[in-house]
Design a protein around this motif. Structure first.
Motif, PDB file in Angstrom:
ATOM      1  N   GLN A  39       1.724   8.721  10.142  1.00  0.00           N
ATOM      2  CA  GLN A  39       3.007   8.421   9.500  1.00  0.00           C
ATOM      3  C   GLN A  39       4.088   9.393   9.967  1.00  0.00           C
ATOM      4  OE1 GLN A  39       2.907   8.092   5.222  1.00  0.00           O
ATOM      5  NE2 GLN A  39       5.128   8.294   5.029  1.00  0.00           N
TER       6      GLN A  39
ATOM      7  N   PRO B   5      -4.909   1.673   4.939  1.00  0.00           N
ATOM      8  CA  PRO B   5      -5.718   2.110   3.783  1.00  0.00           C
ATOM      9  C   PRO B   5      -7.169   1.643   3.830  1.00  0.00           C
ATOM     10  CG  PRO B   5      -4.205   0.357   3.155  1.00  0.00           C
ATOM     11  CD  PRO B   5      -3.809   0.776   4.535  1.00  0.00           C
TER      12      PRO B   5
ATOM     13  N   PRO C 116      -6.233   8.793   3.009  1.00  0.00           N
ATOM     14  CA  PRO C 116      -4.787   9.107   3.029  1.00  0.00           C
ATOM     15  C   PRO C 116      -4.431  10.359   3.815  1.00  0.00           C
ATOM     16  CG  PRO C 116      -5.438   8.378   0.844  1.00  0.00           C
ATOM     17  CD  PRO C 116      -6.709   8.502   1.641  1.00  0.00           C
ATOM     18  N   ASP C 117      -5.226  11.423   3.696  1.00  0.00           N
ATOM     19  CA  ASP C 117      -4.895  12.659   4.409  1.00  0.00           C
ATOM     20  C   ASP C 117      -4.935  12.477   5.917  1.00  0.00           C
ATOM     21  OD1 ASP C 117      -4.550  13.962   2.024  1.00  0.00           O
ATOM     22  OD2 ASP C 117      -6.507  14.957   2.037  1.00  0.00           O
TER      23      ASP C 117
ATOM     24  N   SER D 221       0.845  -1.192   0.000  1.00  0.00           N
ATOM     25  CA  SER D 221       0.000   0.000   0.000  1.00  0.00           C
ATOM     26  C   SER D 221       0.882   1.244   0.000  1.00  0.00           C
ATOM     27  CB  SER D 221      -0.902   0.005   1.238  1.00  0.00           C
ATOM     28  OG  SER D 221      -1.756  -1.117   1.235  1.00  0.00           O
ATOM     29  N   HIS D 222       0.258   2.380  -0.241  1.00  0.00           N
ATOM     30  CA  HIS D 222       1.005   3.636  -0.288  1.00  0.00           C
ATOM     31  C   HIS D 222       0.750   4.507   0.932  1.00  0.00           C
ATOM     32  CE1 HIS D 222       2.531   3.176  -4.431  1.00  0.00           C
ATOM     33  NE2 HIS D 222       1.408   2.505  -4.617  1.00  0.00           N
ATOM     34  N   THR D 223      -0.142   4.050   1.823  1.00  0.00           N
ATOM     35  CA  THR D 223      -0.441   4.805   3.035  1.00  0.00           C
ATOM     36  C   THR D 223      -0.630   3.830   4.195  1.00  0.00           C
ATOM     37  OG1 THR D 223      -2.843   4.759   2.690  1.00  0.00           O
ATOM     38  CG2 THR D 223      -1.625   6.607   1.722  1.00  0.00           C
TER      39      THR D 223
ATOM     40  N   ALA E 132      -1.807  10.508   7.211  1.00  0.00           N
ATOM     41  CA  ALA E 132      -0.540  11.238   7.156  1.00  0.00           C
ATOM     42  C   ALA E 132       0.005  11.633   8.535  1.00  0.00           C
ATOM     43  CB  ALA E 132      -0.672  12.460   6.257  1.00  0.00           C
TER      44      ALA E 132
END
Length: 374
Positions: A187, A175, A180-181, A170-172, A184
């Motif tokens: 992260q 998910p 995603p916001d 995944s990119h976040t 953040a």
């Protein structure tokens, strides 16, 4: 009188037994488990390093508390709903009612290399203890998966002075739970704690070296660690239910009384599918246990879910999320800045879910009221 039999002594099985005893203190009750039957809080496993130890009660204590018979290290091999029997090898036990609370199985990483035996998964207290022993005296841990459990372990291990590498296709973060916001801020906080992220990439190989393990990512990048923790998710345990002829989809299908397709056979927890949904969280499990206990005690009670927020155990950045129903049409409306965000999932001014970080987590109760009346 034949007993009520519960297969599984995880949070679902033991919670159901406790709730049942509130309504029926004396009817015969038997719990069967493939492990040692210790009672503990599974959600605490992902923050075990900071707690030093996981509190538990052994099976003998639980048997006395529940006025029940608990068969430990016992594996059920078949279910015969037509004759109200379960089979344990060559032995048979007859039940009055049967509850399947045997949970879920972990997804296995499909990787190559001579170090795959150093990949651990945590799905119960015994596997947690094996992992805890494996990282004793070691500092470098790779976590594969960026879901809720992976994030909780990352926070816990990094706060315990472990060097953590998180690898995720995944990119976040989270998910399936967070836009995603809203992911953040978590992260950012985990990075400040020392967690390194490898997003949008998979793990291809795990090989032993003189200094530990060499991980080969799909990009060809090499990462060096001592231990690998797989946190790529779990799937309902359904194989025996299929063999017994129960209706199964993603999980064991049940109605609002948590009845399966066979009379006197029920299911709850991570193995059950209610209205097309498998909800792998504590709040729905507790709701199911309370209503099923009444039904089993002779007072049929349909399941009704209220708001079910999920508190993410990442103290570096508090997060709570109440996901909108699967397939809902709407949009996220996000307010706040920095580490403090409030996201509301809205459909035509109707609140269907929310996600909160930082100081906004205290708005959970107010938003729950809006959800319950929406």
């Amino acid at each position: 009188m034949e007993p009520l039999i519960i297969i599984g002594t995880g949070l679902a099985g033991y919670t159901l037994a406790k709730e049942f005893r509130k309504h029926d203190p004396h009817s015969p009750l038997t719990l069967i488990t493939a492990d040692d039957g210790r009672y503990y809080s599974k959600p605490m496993l992902s923050i075990g390093m900071s707690r030093k130890q996981i509190d538990s009660a052994d099976a003998n204590e639980m048997a006395e508390q529940l006025n029940a018979s608990i068969l430990t290290n016992t594996r059920v091999t078949a279910i015969d709903p037509q004759h109200h029997l379960i089979k344990i090898g060559r032995d048979e036990l007859r039940y009055r009612q049967l509850v399947l609370a045997w949970g879920a199985d972990v997804f296995q990483l499909e990787v190559e290399g001579d170090g795959i035996e150093e990949i651990y998964s945590v799905n119960n207290l015994q596997t947690y203890e094996v992992f805890r022993k494996a990282i004793s005296g070691k500092k470098r841990v790779a976590i594969v998966g960026s879901g809720l459990v992976g994030c909780e372990f990352a926070n816990d291990l990094a706060a315990s002075e472990h060097h953590v590498e998180m690898i995720s296709q995944s990119h976040t973060l989270m998910p399936k739970l967070l836009p995603p916001d809203v992911a953040a801020p978590l992260q950012v906080c985990l990075q400040a704690l020392g967690v390194h992220f490898h997003f949008g990439i998979g793990l291809a190989e795990v090989n032993r070296t003189d200094g530990g393990l060499e991980l080969v990512l799909n990009s060809g990048k090499l990462v060096h660690v001592d231990v690998v923790l797989s946190a790529i998710g779990i799937k309902p345990h359904i194989s025996m239910a299929l063999e017994a002829g129960l209706t199964v989809n993603e999980g064991i299908q049940v109605n609002h009384l948590l009845e399966t397709s066979e009379p006197d056979v029920f299911a709850l927890g991570d193995c059950a599918e209610v209205d097309g949904h498998v909800l792998l969280y504590v709040a729905p499990l507790m709701a199911c246990a309370k209503t099923l206990a009444r039904t089993l005690a002779g007072h049929p009670t349909p399941l009704r879910y209220g708001p079910m927020p999920v508190g993410v155990k990442t103290p570096i950045c508090p997060v709570v999320v109440c996901p909108p129903p699967k397939g809902s049409l709407g949009q996220w409306q996000i307010h706040g800045e920095g580490l403090d965000l409030r996201a509301c999932f809205v459909q035509e001014e109707k609140l269907l879910g929310y996600a909160l970080t930082g100081q906004y987590v205290k708005e959970k109760y107010a938003l729950n009221k809006k959800l319950s009346t929406s």
